[in-house]
Design an enzyme around this catalytic site. Sequence first.
Site, PDB file in Angstrom:
ATOM      1  N   SER A 139       0.858  -1.199   0.000  1.00 37.91           N
ATOM      2  CA  SER A 139       0.000   0.000   0.000  1.00 37.91           C
ATOM      3  C   SER A 139       0.887   1.239   0.000  1.00 37.91           C
ATOM      4  O   SER A 139       2.063   1.169   0.393  1.00 37.91           O
ATOM      5  CB  SER A 139      -0.854   0.004   1.272  1.00 37.91           C
ATOM      6  N   TYR A 152      -2.143   0.077  11.020  1.00 34.21           N
ATOM      7  CA  TYR A 152      -2.338  -0.383   9.630  1.00 34.21           C
ATOM      8  C   TYR A 152      -1.085  -0.074   8.805  1.00 34.21           C
ATOM      9  O   TYR A 152      -0.575  -0.932   8.082  1.00 34.21           O
ATOM     10  CB  TYR A 152      -3.579   0.272   9.005  1.00 34.21           C
TER      11      TYR A 152
HETATM   12  P1  NDP Z   1     -11.801  -5.789   0.635  1.00 35.78           P
HETATM   13  O1  NDP Z   1     -12.271  -5.595   2.031  1.00 35.78           O
HETATM   14  O2  NDP Z   1     -12.746  -5.507  -0.464  1.00 35.78           O
HETATM   15  O3  NDP Z   1     -11.246  -7.280   0.454  1.00 35.78           O
HETATM   16  C1  NDP Z   1     -10.442  -7.874   1.443  1.00 35.78           C
HETATM   17  C2  NDP Z   1     -10.328  -9.361   1.184  1.00 35.78           C
HETATM   18  O4  NDP Z   1      -9.469  -9.937   2.181  1.00 35.78           O
HETATM   19  C3  NDP Z   1     -11.674 -10.068   1.265  1.00 35.78           C
HETATM   20  O5  NDP Z   1     -11.762 -11.019   0.238  1.00 35.78           O
HETATM   21  C4  NDP Z   1     -11.605 -10.764   2.616  1.00 35.78           C
HETATM   22  O6  NDP Z   1     -12.340 -11.981   2.566  1.00 35.78           O
HETATM   23  C5  NDP Z   1     -10.115 -11.064   2.731  1.00 35.78           C
HETATM   24  N1  NDP Z   1      -9.740 -11.269   4.133  1.00 35.78           N
HETATM   25  C6  NDP Z   1      -9.707 -10.339   5.113  1.00 35.78           C
HETATM   26  N2  NDP Z   1      -9.394 -10.922   6.277  1.00 35.78           N
HETATM   27  C7  NDP Z   1      -9.214 -12.238   6.025  1.00 35.78           C
HETATM   28  C8  NDP Z   1      -8.897 -13.369   6.830  1.00 35.78           C
HETATM   29  N3  NDP Z   1      -8.659 -13.247   8.140  1.00 35.78           N
HETATM   30  N4  NDP Z   1      -8.822 -14.583   6.247  1.00 35.78           N
HETATM   31  C9  NDP Z   1      -9.040 -14.709   4.918  1.00 35.78           C
HETATM   32  N5  NDP Z   1      -9.337 -13.693   4.101  1.00 35.78           N
HETATM   33  C10 NDP Z   1      -9.439 -12.477   4.663  1.00 35.78           C
HETATM   34  O7  NDP Z   1     -10.502  -4.871   0.511  1.00 35.78           O
HETATM   35  P2  NDP Z   1      -9.478  -4.596  -0.714  1.00 35.78           P
HETATM   36  O8  NDP Z   1      -9.749  -5.444  -1.878  1.00 35.78           O
HETATM   37  O9  NDP Z   1      -9.415  -3.135  -0.870  1.00 35.78           O
HETATM   38  O10 NDP Z   1      -8.122  -5.045  -0.007  1.00 35.78           O
HETATM   39  C11 NDP Z   1      -7.279  -6.064  -0.471  1.00 35.78           C
HETATM   40  C12 NDP Z   1      -5.865  -5.770   0.002  1.00 35.78           C
HETATM   41  O11 NDP Z   1      -5.436  -4.517  -0.528  1.00 35.78           O
HETATM   42  C13 NDP Z   1      -5.690  -5.649   1.499  1.00 35.78           C
HETATM   43  O12 NDP Z   1      -4.463  -6.245   1.851  1.00 35.78           O
HETATM   44  C14 NDP Z   1      -5.612  -4.145   1.737  1.00 35.78           C
HETATM   45  O13 NDP Z   1      -4.888  -3.830   2.887  1.00 35.78           O
HETATM   46  C15 NDP Z   1      -4.915  -3.699   0.491  1.00 35.78           C
HETATM   47  N6  NDP Z   1      -5.067  -2.313   0.076  1.00 35.78           N
HETATM   48  C16 NDP Z   1      -6.312  -1.735  -0.076  1.00 35.78           C
HETATM   49  C17 NDP Z   1      -6.400  -0.421  -0.511  1.00 35.78           C
HETATM   50  C18 NDP Z   1      -7.706   0.277  -0.660  1.00 35.78           C
HETATM   51  O14 NDP Z   1      -7.719   1.526  -0.664  1.00 35.78           O
HETATM   52  N7  NDP Z   1      -8.821  -0.411  -0.825  1.00 35.78           N
HETATM   53  C19 NDP Z   1      -5.213   0.329  -0.904  1.00 35.78           C
HETATM   54  C20 NDP Z   1      -3.977  -0.365  -0.701  1.00 35.78           C
HETATM   55  C21 NDP Z   1      -3.925  -1.640  -0.263  1.00 35.78           C
HETATM   56  P3  NDP Z   1     -13.348 -12.507   3.703  1.00 35.78           P
HETATM   57  O15 NDP Z   1     -13.918 -11.308   4.403  1.00 35.78           O
HETATM   58  O16 NDP Z   1     -14.348 -13.320   2.935  1.00 35.78           O
HETATM   59  O17 NDP Z   1     -12.497 -13.358   4.589  1.00 35.78           O
HETATM   60  C1  8X3 Z   2      -5.091   1.520   1.864  1.00 33.72           C
HETATM   61  C2  8X3 Z   2      -4.708   2.892   1.469  1.00 33.72           C
HETATM   62  O1  8X3 Z   2      -4.636   5.262   2.366  1.00 33.72           O
HETATM   63  O2  8X3 Z   2      -6.787   4.124   2.375  1.00 33.72           O
HETATM   64  O3  8X3 Z   2      -3.972   0.713   2.033  1.00 33.72           O
HETATM   65  O4  8X3 Z   2      -5.056   3.493   3.958  1.00 33.72           O
HETATM   66  S1  8X3 Z   2      -5.307   3.986   2.613  1.00 33.72           S
END
Ligand code: NDP
Ligand code: 8X3
Length: 252
Positions: A139, A152
């Site tokens: 990220s 985070y």
């Molecule tokens: P979402 O919440 O849409 O998706 C997160 C996914 O992670 C879901 O499929 C969820 O599945 C899974 N997950 C979470 N906890 C667990 C667990 N304990 N076991 C198994 N699966 C898990 O978020 P994003 O798609 O945005 O996020 C994906 C990744 O990208 C994350 O690592 C996040 O930190 C990162 N990220 C996101 C950003 C953003 O702005 N959205 C920017 C930068 C990075 P389920 O709940 O079914 O278990």
């Molecule tokens: C997620 C990006 O800036 O929303 O990793 O925390 S931010």
Amino acid sequence: MKIVLVTGATSGFGWATASKFVAQGNKVIITGRRQQRLQDFIQQHEHAKEKILPLCFDIQDKNATKNALNTMPEEWKHIQVLVNNAGLSRGLNEIQNGNFSDWEEMIDTNIKGLLYVSKIVVNFMIERNIEGHIINIGSTAGHEVYPKGNVYCATKHAVDALTKGMRLDLLQHNIKVSTVDPGMAETEFSVVRFHGDVEKAKKVYEGFEPLHAEDIADCILFIVNAPKHVNIAQILLMPAAQANTVTVKRQL
Ligand code: NDP
Ligand code: 8X3
């Protein structure tokens, strides 16, 4: 055709990435805790359902992770691409007001869960002499710390360090390691961060166009589809309206 494992494929980046890998004719292992979402994914990709293996487990749980991955049918263990995507943020509080259970959930998922999955899959690759590729989802929060983002951001700094460490350790095994580091993207991320408060989550993306899950998926596929001699080590991407973790041009 490759065998690809995408963690956290029940939503957001993971769903979009798994979907694009399926569209390109790959065999895809999809994981997440929500069984119904895994079934929904298969239903939406009905035409390719024999090329999709759903695994429902919590990556915070070491034994459940080991059990799910080790009991996969042998032919599915020939994983060439691992996308370590599952992760979350919980809360947005100054450190003195932070919540222990939020901190534990982030650390257990974003760092420890990623490590559990990686160790098992890397050993599948090494045992089978697979010239694999691991893509960690970091990220902008792994590059810069923003106010109230403390834990985070720490987990995403850890992911950055682990990406670099894995790249060093796995060089001898011809396993490439890359990272995709997105800025603000509208998925379920902020709804999860704010414990289900949809209105509060919407406000995060008010007045500008955030990244879409497909943008991140495109980066992942670009990295994986690069020529064999090339490792695109890192992609840092942000919405055009974002300059760093705290500076966003909003038109309200
Ligand atoms: P979402 O919440 O849409 O998706 C997160 C996914 O992670 C879901 O499929 C969820 O599945 C899974 N997950 C979470 N906890 C667990 C667990 N304990 N076991 C198994 N699966 C898990 O978020 P994003 O798609 O945005 O996020 C994906 C990744 O990208 C994350 O690592 C996040 O930190 C990162 N990220 C996101 C950003 C953003 O702005 N959205 C920017 C930068 C990075 P389920 O709940 O079914 O278990
Ligand atoms: C997620 C990006 O800036 O929303 O990793 O925390 S931010």
